[in-house]
Design a protein around this motif. Structure first.
Motif, PDB file in Angstrom:
ATOM      1  N   LEU A  74      -4.333 -13.218 -23.565  1.00 39.90           N
ATOM      2  CA  LEU A  74      -5.734 -13.499 -23.894  1.00 39.90           C
ATOM      3  C   LEU A  74      -6.730 -12.508 -23.283  1.00 39.90           C
ATOM      4  CD1 LEU A  74      -6.083 -17.372 -24.052  1.00 39.90           C
ATOM      5  CD2 LEU A  74      -6.232 -15.722 -25.914  1.00 39.90           C
ATOM      6  N   PRO A  75      -6.582 -12.087 -22.023  1.00 42.47           N
ATOM      7  CA  PRO A  75      -7.547 -11.098 -21.502  1.00 42.47           C
ATOM      8  C   PRO A  75      -7.548  -9.788 -22.288  1.00 42.47           C
ATOM      9  CG  PRO A  75      -6.360 -12.111 -19.701  1.00 42.47           C
ATOM     10  CD  PRO A  75      -5.693 -12.577 -20.967  1.00 42.47           C
ATOM     11  N   ILE A  76      -6.383  -9.337 -22.727  1.00 42.71           N
ATOM     12  CA  ILE A  76      -6.317  -8.099 -23.512  1.00 42.71           C
ATOM     13  C   ILE A  76      -6.982  -8.296 -24.870  1.00 42.71           C
ATOM     14  CG2 ILE A  76      -4.756  -6.447 -24.618  1.00 42.71           C
ATOM     15  CD1 ILE A  76      -2.774  -7.094 -22.325  1.00 42.71           C
ATOM     16  N   LEU A  77      -6.719  -9.443 -25.487  1.00 43.93           N
ATOM     17  CA  LEU A  77      -7.341  -9.729 -26.788  1.00 43.93           C
ATOM     18  C   LEU A  77      -8.857  -9.892 -26.647  1.00 43.93           C
ATOM     19  CD1 LEU A  77      -4.693 -12.198 -28.235  1.00 43.93           C
ATOM     20  CD2 LEU A  77      -5.054  -9.808 -28.871  1.00 43.93           C
ATOM     21  N   ALA A  78      -9.293 -10.529 -25.563  1.00 48.95           N
ATOM     22  CA  ALA A  78     -10.731 -10.684 -25.328  1.00 48.95           C
ATOM     23  C   ALA A  78     -11.394  -9.325 -25.104  1.00 48.95           C
ATOM     24  CB  ALA A  78     -10.971 -11.596 -24.129  1.00 48.95           C
ATOM     25  N   LEU A  79     -10.724  -8.433 -24.398  1.00 45.73           N
ATOM     26  CA  LEU A  79     -11.256  -7.092 -24.177  1.00 45.73           C
ATOM     27  C   LEU A  79     -11.366  -6.332 -25.495  1.00 45.73           C
ATOM     28  CD1 LEU A  79     -12.210  -4.988 -22.126  1.00 45.73           C
ATOM     29  CD2 LEU A  79      -9.816  -4.309 -21.849  1.00 45.73           C
ATOM     30  N   GLN A  80     -10.357  -6.468 -26.345  1.00 49.29           N
ATOM     31  CA  GLN A  80     -10.399  -5.831 -27.662  1.00 49.29           C
ATOM     32  C   GLN A  80     -11.555  -6.386 -28.495  1.00 49.29           C
ATOM     33  OE1 GLN A  80      -9.124  -3.287 -29.039  1.00 49.29           O
ATOM     34  NE2 GLN A  80      -9.460  -3.625 -31.202  1.00 49.29           N
ATOM     35  N   LEU A  81     -11.748  -7.694 -28.468  1.00 51.04           N
ATOM     36  CA  LEU A  81     -12.860  -8.313 -29.191  1.00 51.04           C
ATOM     37  C   LEU A  81     -14.198  -7.805 -28.662  1.00 51.04           C
ATOM     38  CD1 LEU A  81     -13.877 -10.389 -31.268  1.00 51.04           C
ATOM     39  CD2 LEU A  81     -13.766 -12.097 -29.448  1.00 51.04           C
ATOM     40  N   CYS A  83     -14.769  -4.924 -27.253  1.00 50.85           N
ATOM     41  CA  CYS A  83     -14.930  -3.529 -27.711  1.00 50.85           C
ATOM     42  C   CYS A  83     -15.406  -3.478 -29.157  1.00 50.85           C
ATOM     43  CB  CYS A  83     -13.623  -2.765 -27.565  1.00 50.85           C
ATOM     44  SG  CYS A  83     -13.173  -2.412 -25.860  1.00 50.85           S
ATOM     45  N   LYS A  84     -14.837  -4.334 -30.006  1.00 52.73           N
ATOM     46  CA  LYS A  84     -15.251  -4.375 -31.416  1.00 52.73           C
ATOM     47  C   LYS A  84     -16.716  -4.798 -31.544  1.00 52.73           C
ATOM     48  CE  LYS A  84     -11.585  -3.482 -33.941  1.00 52.73           C
ATOM     49  NZ  LYS A  84     -11.540  -2.431 -34.921  1.00 52.73           N
ATOM     50  N   ILE A  85     -17.100  -5.843 -30.827  1.00 49.65           N
ATOM     51  CA  ILE A  85     -18.477  -6.330 -30.899  1.00 49.65           C
ATOM     52  C   ILE A  85     -19.445  -5.286 -30.339  1.00 49.65           C
ATOM     53  CG2 ILE A  85     -20.067  -8.084 -29.997  1.00 49.65           C
ATOM     54  CD1 ILE A  85     -17.689 -10.066 -30.157  1.00 49.65           C
ATOM     55  N   TYR A  86     -19.080  -4.687 -29.209  1.00 51.29           N
ATOM     56  CA  TYR A  86     -19.915  -3.647 -28.608  1.00 51.29           C
ATOM     57  C   TYR A  86     -20.103  -2.480 -29.572  1.00 51.29           C
ATOM     58  CZ  TYR A  86     -21.454   0.028 -25.427  1.00 51.29           C
ATOM     59  OH  TYR A  86     -22.155   1.038 -24.834  1.00 51.29           O
ATOM     60  N   SER A  87     -19.013  -2.031 -30.182  1.00 49.15           N
ATOM     61  CA  SER A  87     -19.088  -0.910 -31.122  1.00 49.15           C
ATOM     62  C   SER A  87     -19.945  -1.249 -32.336  1.00 49.15           C
ATOM     63  CB  SER A  87     -17.685  -0.509 -31.588  1.00 49.15           C
ATOM     64  OG  SER A  87     -16.941  -0.016 -30.513  1.00 49.15           O
ATOM     65  N   TYR A  88     -19.850  -2.488 -32.786  1.00 46.04           N
ATOM     66  CA  TYR A  88     -20.617  -2.899 -33.961  1.00 46.04           C
ATOM     67  C   TYR A  88     -22.111  -2.880 -33.674  1.00 46.04           C
ATOM     68  CZ  TYR A  88     -22.491  -5.736 -37.731  1.00 46.04           C
ATOM     69  OH  TYR A  88     -23.223  -6.178 -38.785  1.00 46.04           O
ATOM     70  N   PHE A  89     -22.519  -3.426 -32.532  1.00 48.07           N
ATOM     71  CA  PHE A  89     -23.944  -3.550 -32.242  1.00 48.07           C
ATOM     72  C   PHE A  89     -24.571  -2.269 -31.698  1.00 48.07           C
ATOM     73  CE2 PHE A  89     -22.905  -8.134 -32.278  1.00 48.07           C
ATOM     74  CZ  PHE A  89     -23.852  -8.531 -33.212  1.00 48.07           C
ATOM     75  N   THR A  90     -23.812  -1.447 -31.008  1.00 44.89           N
ATOM     76  CA  THR A  90     -24.388  -0.229 -30.438  1.00 44.89           C
ATOM     77  C   THR A  90     -24.152   1.001 -31.309  1.00 44.89           C
ATOM     78  OG1 THR A  90     -22.396   0.274 -29.174  1.00 44.89           O
ATOM     79  CG2 THR A  90     -24.095  -1.087 -28.083  1.00 44.89           C
ATOM     80  N   LYS A  91     -23.306   0.868 -32.315  1.00 43.33           N
ATOM     81  CA  LYS A  91     -22.927   1.980 -33.197  1.00 43.33           C
ATOM     82  C   LYS A  91     -22.236   3.097 -32.422  1.00 43.33           C
ATOM     83  CE  LYS A  91     -24.988  -0.069 -36.625  1.00 43.33           C
ATOM     84  NZ  LYS A  91     -24.339  -1.259 -37.047  1.00 43.33           N
ATOM     85  N   LYS A  92     -21.695   2.781 -31.237  1.00 49.34           N
ATOM     86  CA  LYS A  92     -20.909   3.714 -30.444  1.00 49.34           C
ATOM     87  C   LYS A  92     -19.464   3.240 -30.462  1.00 49.34           C
ATOM     88  CE  LYS A  92     -24.662   4.590 -27.206  1.00 49.34           C
ATOM     89  NZ  LYS A  92     -25.122   4.394 -25.826  1.00 49.34           N
ATOM     90  N   THR A  93     -18.552   4.172 -30.607  1.00 50.82           N
ATOM     91  CA  THR A  93     -17.139   3.820 -30.655  1.00 50.82           C
ATOM     92  C   THR A  93     -16.613   3.571 -29.248  1.00 50.82           C
ATOM     93  OG1 THR A  93     -16.869   5.177 -32.619  1.00 50.82           O
ATOM     94  CG2 THR A  93     -14.871   4.548 -31.449  1.00 50.82           C
ATOM     95  N   LEU A  94     -16.068   2.385 -29.048  1.00 48.51           N
ATOM     96  CA  LEU A  94     -15.435   2.018 -27.791  1.00 48.51           C
ATOM     97  C   LEU A  94     -14.048   1.510 -28.144  1.00 48.51           C
ATOM     98  CD1 LEU A  94     -15.724   1.628 -24.730  1.00 48.51           C
ATOM     99  CD2 LEU A  94     -16.606  -0.656 -25.191  1.00 48.51           C
ATOM    100  N   LEU A  95     -13.031   2.278 -27.748  1.00 52.41           N
ATOM    101  CA  LEU A  95     -11.657   1.954 -28.136  1.00 52.41           C
ATOM    102  C   LEU A  95     -10.773   1.750 -26.922  1.00 52.41           C
ATOM    103  CD1 LEU A  95     -10.979   4.630 -30.917  1.00 52.41           C
ATOM    104  CD2 LEU A  95     -11.492   2.224 -31.251  1.00 52.41           C
ATOM    105  N   LEU A  96      -9.819   0.844 -27.070  1.00 55.22           N
ATOM    106  CA  LEU A  96      -8.711   0.745 -26.121  1.00 55.22           C
ATOM    107  C   LEU A  96      -7.611   1.626 -26.713  1.00 55.22           C
ATOM    108  CD1 LEU A  96      -8.651  -3.126 -25.558  1.00 55.22           C
ATOM    109  CD2 LEU A  96      -9.687  -1.393 -24.115  1.00 55.22           C
ATOM    110  N   HIS A  97      -7.459   2.818 -26.176  1.00 53.59           N
ATOM    111  CA  HIS A  97      -6.574   3.797 -26.798  1.00 53.59           C
ATOM    112  C   HIS A  97      -5.128   3.327 -26.865  1.00 53.59           C
ATOM    113  CE1 HIS A  97      -9.618   6.828 -27.378  1.00 53.59           C
ATOM    114  NE2 HIS A  97     -10.062   6.566 -26.161  1.00 53.59           N
ATOM    115  N   PHE A  98      -4.663   2.576 -25.863  1.00 55.69           N
ATOM    116  CA  PHE A  98      -3.282   2.098 -25.906  1.00 55.69           C
ATOM    117  C   PHE A  98      -3.064   1.132 -27.068  1.00 55.69           C
ATOM    118  CE2 PHE A  98      -5.349  -1.220 -23.438  1.00 55.69           C
ATOM    119  CZ  PHE A  98      -4.751  -2.381 -23.924  1.00 55.69           C
ATOM    120  N   TRP A  99      -4.128   0.462 -27.501  1.00 52.55           N
ATOM    121  CA  TRP A  99      -4.028  -0.518 -28.581  1.00 52.55           C
ATOM    122  C   TRP A  99      -3.683   0.160 -29.909  1.00 52.55           C
ATOM    123  CZ3 TRP A  99      -3.583  -5.456 -27.705  1.00 52.55           C
ATOM    124  CH2 TRP A  99      -3.777  -6.378 -28.730  1.00 52.55           C
TER     125      TRP A  99
END
Length: 131
Positions: A74-81, A83-99
């Motif tokens: 769950l912590p990894i999935l929450a972090l991924q979520l 990142c997706k929300i942050y990228s959507y609202f800020t229009k900046k790409t934030l990726l978990l590269h290992f994912w």
């Protein structure tokens, strides 16, 4: 696209409210695991509903007893979520590269298979993984 995010948030919040209010051990409207029902073995997801209920009530120890794999993932999935929300609202790409590594699905598959086998072994310490 924004509509899908809002709809997803509404569905997620609905599930959180349902799992907080109703204990899957008590109420019968929650789906049963057919693998456990017919084969009397635990699948990798067995105990997840009870673990979510326990986590929402801040009972980490009980949740880990129901489904340790879910609690650790769950912590990894929450972090991924996040990142997706942050990228959507800020229009900046934030990726978990290992994912996004080609090996990630293979690693996840191996972890799930090992957990599935280990939680059905009737010997200590593996029997503590059973739901």
């Amino acid at each position: 696209m924004k509509f899908l995010y809002i709809l997803g948030l509404i569905v997620l919040l609905s599930f959180v409210i349902i799992y907080y209010q109703f204990n899957p051990e008590v109420y019968s409207f929650f789906p049963e695991c057919p693998f456990h029902k017919y084969l009397h073995l635990d699948c990798p997801g067995c105990g997840s509903q009870r673990a979510i209920h326990a986590l929402l009530h801040l009972n980490l120890q009980k949740a880990m007893g129901y489904n340790l794999l879910l609690v650790f993932s769950l912590p990894i999935l929450a972090l991924q979520l996040f990142c997706k929300i942050y990228s959507y609202f800020t229009k900046k790409t934030l990726l978990l590269h290992f994912w996004y590594s080609p090996n990630t699905p293979k690693i996840i598959f191996v972890i799930v298979m090992i957990f599935w086998i280990a939680r059905n072994l009737p010997y200590p310490p593996f029997n503590y993984l059973a739901a």
